[in-house]
Motif scaffolding. Structure first.
Motif, PDB file in Angstrom:
ATOM      1  N   CYS A  84     -75.235 -19.359  22.775  1.00 63.25           N
ATOM      2  CA  CYS A  84     -75.333 -18.194  23.665  1.00 63.25           C
ATOM      3  C   CYS A  84     -75.499 -18.593  25.133  1.00 63.25           C
ATOM      4  N   HIS A  85     -76.316 -19.613  25.376  1.00 63.06           N
ATOM      5  CA  HIS A  85     -76.663 -19.947  26.756  1.00 63.06           C
ATOM      6  C   HIS A  85     -75.823 -21.069  27.343  1.00 63.06           C
ATOM      7  N   ARG A  92     -70.739 -21.205  28.336  1.00 61.78           N
ATOM      8  CA  ARG A  92     -70.863 -20.049  27.449  1.00 61.78           C
ATOM      9  C   ARG A  92     -69.477 -19.576  27.022  1.00 61.78           C
ATOM     10  N   ASP A 105     -76.923 -18.360  31.984  1.00 60.62           N
ATOM     11  CA  ASP A 105     -76.761 -19.806  32.035  1.00 60.62           C
ATOM     12  C   ASP A 105     -78.113 -20.365  32.465  1.00 60.62           C
TER      13      ASP A 105
END
Length: 381
Positions: A84-85, A92, A105
């Motif tokens: 996800c990050h 991403r 981020d």
């Protein structure tokens, strides 16, 4: 009631009725593709930031520049957070960028938060964002490891990150050769514990090569069933079926355990070692602390294959596990002998834990030859 007051009451009831009608009819757009209104985004982020500041703990963090903490956090970040990050090794993806709100981020956001605030976010998660709480609330030590990694990540390049998250750099040495020929679950083990089960000398991950198969299976089973708390290991084991657990428990029996203590006895204070030996061999009778060797010594190993072997284990790992057993606010959990350890360890003082951990770390591992008997060989150095 005055006419003005009555009008205000009617107006309030009408407004409330209108809100209920809008909500009931489904007129509010909740699709992720629509995004948030600017004011909604501002309110949610402002409330989140103020809430984190208010609830963040005041306690002092451990040394967050500890390489063992950073390494331990990196492995879990890759498997549980990077999708996800993003990470220094990959951005991403397109799917997560369609979430509302977008997972940030983190490399660009870490400096906005104090360590205690990062700790609170990692441990408890954030509502309305998809950010989950840590899988267990009983392992603050693991949460701090993640904080240590997050604080180090903004300075990492892709190569630094891969070395931390995956162990030995891809394409170099036996680790890469073996990891391409094993199942994905076994490859996950290799990332942290190595091809030979040696873990890491800094204590980020324990040695597994010294353990017999029943001990490894019992630990994996306890993690998978949620009976032993670890956000890192529960995440790794929870999706595995019985056959997977059995195969992983047998995986490190395919290599010959290395002899050798993890700490040289002549580098440790002699009085401290003597104190650790006294507790290990005789216990502390006046406080009902049993002798550790009653379960972890050579004689116990010969009669009971599912007692963990701790001679030659890294002192940092032993210290941490004893502290978890000794902490009355934490239910360490584990196999069928966990209550014996809780009873023995709960009165130990920190200096006694240190002494016992160093004494066992300075011992030669118990002499299992299971790998040779199976015809297995250790990957060439």
């Amino acid at each position: 009631m005055s006419i003005r007051l009555r009008h205000l009451l009617y107006l309030s009831l009408g407004a409330a009725g209108a809100v209920v009608a809008v909500l009931w009819l489904g007129l509010i757009q909740i699709s992720a593709s629509s995004g948030h209104w600017g004011v909604t985004d501002w309110v949610l982020h402002s409330v989140m930031r103020q809430s984190v500041k208010f609830h963040a703990p005041a306690k002092e963090p451990p040394p967050l520049d500890d390489p063992a903490l950073v390494r331990r956090g990196a492995g879990h970040y890759e498997s549980g957070c990077a999708a996800c990050h993003g990470s220094p090794a990959r951005p991403r993806g397109a799917v997560v960028m369609q979430m509302t709100p977008h997972p940030p981020d983190l490399a660009d956001r870490i400096d906005d938060w104090r360590p205690a605030e990062l700790f609170w976010i990692v441990k408890h998660g954030v509502k309305f964002t998809g950010m989950p709480a840590w899988p267990t609330q009983a392992r603050d030590d693991e949460v701090w490891a993640m904080v240590a990694f997050l604080q180090a990540m903004p300075e990492m390049n892709a190569r630094d990150y891969r070395q931390l998250a995956f162990g030995p750099e891809e394409g170099e040495g036996d680790a890469a050769d073996l990891s391409t020929s094993v199942r994905p679950a076994e490859a996950d083990c290799i990332r942290c514990h190595g091809t030979d089960g040696l873990g890491e000398a800094n204590g980020a991950f324990p040695r597994l090569d010294i353990q017999p198969e029943p001990v490894l299976y019992a630990a994996l089973k306890a993690y998978a069933d949620g009976h032993r708390a670890s956000g890192i290991m529960q995440s790794a084991a929870s999706g595995l079926v019985e056959a997977d657990l059995r195969e992983l428990a047998a995986f490190y029996t395919k290599v010959v355990p290395l002899a050798g203590a993890s700490v040289a006895a002549d580098t440790v204070d002699g009085d401290l070692l003597a104190r650790g030996e006294a507790i290990a061999t005789h216990g502390i009778p006046r406080r009902d602390v049993a002798a550790c060797d009653g379960c972890h010594g050579a004689e116990a190993a010969a009669r009971q294959p599912d007692f963990p072997r701790i001679a030659g284990q890294y002192p940092g790992y032993l210290r941490n596990q004893l502290a978890l057993f000794a902490d009355e606010e934490v239910e360490r959990g584990g196999g069928r002998f966990k209550d014996l350890m809780t009873l023995s360890a709960h009165t130990l003082e920190p200096d006694e834990i240190e002494a016992v951990a160093l004494w066992y770390a300075s011992r030669e591992p118990l002499g299992y030859r299971r790998g040779e008997e199976a015809g297995a060989v250790r990957p060439e150095e």
